[in-house]
Design a protein around this motif. Structure first.
Motif, mmCIF file in Angstrom:
data_model
loop_
_atom_site.group_PDB
_atom_site.id
_atom_site.type_symbol
_atom_site.label_atom_id
_atom_site.label_comp_id
_atom_site.label_asym_id
_atom_site.label_seq_id
_atom_site.Cartn_x
_atom_site.Cartn_y
_atom_site.Cartn_z
ATOM 1 N N ALA A 157 0.837 -1.196 0.000
ATOM 2 C CA ALA A 157 0.000 0.000 0.000
ATOM 3 C C ALA A 157 0.879 1.256 0.000
ATOM 4 N N LEU A 158 1.962 1.257 0.731
ATOM 5 C CA LEU A 158 2.877 2.398 0.740
ATOM 6 C C LEU A 158 3.515 2.598 -0.629
ATOM 7 N N ALA A 159 3.893 1.494 -1.248
ATOM 8 C CA ALA A 159 4.508 1.588 -2.577
ATOM 9 C C ALA A 159 3.503 2.178 -3.579
ATOM 10 N N GLN A 160 2.251 1.751 -3.536
ATOM 11 C CA GLN A 160 1.225 2.276 -4.436
ATOM 12 C C GLN A 160 0.966 3.759 -4.166
ATOM 13 N N GLN A 161 1.008 4.137 -2.909
ATOM 14 C CA GLN A 161 0.791 5.531 -2.540
ATOM 15 C C GLN A 161 1.908 6.410 -3.100
ATOM 16 N N LYS A 162 3.139 5.941 -3.047
ATOM 17 C CA LYS A 162 4.260 6.696 -3.620
ATOM 18 C C LYS A 162 4.120 6.824 -5.125
ATOM 19 N N GLU A 163 3.699 5.749 -5.757
ATOM 20 C CA GLU A 163 3.491 5.773 -7.218
ATOM 21 C C GLU A 163 2.427 6.811 -7.576
ATOM 22 N N ALA A 164 1.359 6.846 -6.811
ATOM 23 C CA ALA A 164 0.270 7.799 -7.078
ATOM 24 C C ALA A 164 0.754 9.221 -6.892
#
Length: 169
Positions: A157-164
């Motif tokens: 979830a953190l990785a996806q948040q950074k991507e966003a």
């Protein structure tokens, strides 16, 4: 109310008695008990001026206490003489030793520590770990795997948040 008398005051009273005044007269004049004045005179005659100074707190060994007690109980010395010979500052100290010795014997003369005990005396002993049963081992492994899954989900979830966030810029 008890008063502490300084060494100079004690010396003055002792010298006044030794110069010819009676113990009764000196004790009345300075309002000091006769027994206390007699004690100061004895200490002065035995130890000189140093006998009039207050004595520091001393720890006595069991053997020392036993010698003093035996001297007193054998009627070899009176209470005051025994305290003078063994340089014990107070008659009550020797009387307490005698009482403890008569009530509880030689072991009661050991110095006991006073006050609050230390929090941790020694390291606590390691508890022996007994082997887990098959069911307990599986439950432990299951708990570990659940925690691992939760951690991986949060990491993803953190990785996806950074991507966003990168895409928004």
């Amino acid at each position: 109310m008890r008063k502490k008398h300084g060494a100079e005051f004690r010396l003055k009273l002792v010298r006044e008695h030794l110069s010819g005044n009676s113990i009764t007269r000196v004790s009345k004049e300075y309002e000091v008990p006769k027994t206390l004045l007699k004690k100061w005179i004895s200490h002065y005659q035995l130890l000189g001026v140093n006998g009039l100074f207050p004595k520091p707190k001393v720890s006595y060994s069991r053997d020392f206490k036993l010698k003093a007690i035996e001297s007193y109980l054998s009627k070899e010395l009176s209470l005051r003489e025994c305290c003078l010979r063994y340089n014990i500052p107070s008659d009550s100290t020797l009387l307490n030793w005698v009482r403890k010795y008569e009530e509880s014997g030689l072991d009661s003369l050991l110095e006991k520590r006073r006050g609050r005990p230390k929090l941790m005396k020694d390291k606590p002993s390691q508890k022996k770990v007994k082997p887990l049963t098959r069911l307990e081992a599986l439950e432990k492994e299951n708990l570990y795997l659940r925690a691992e899954n939760e951690l991986l989900k949060k990491l993803e979830a953190l990785a996806q948040q950074k991507e966003a966030q990168k895409k928004k810029r």
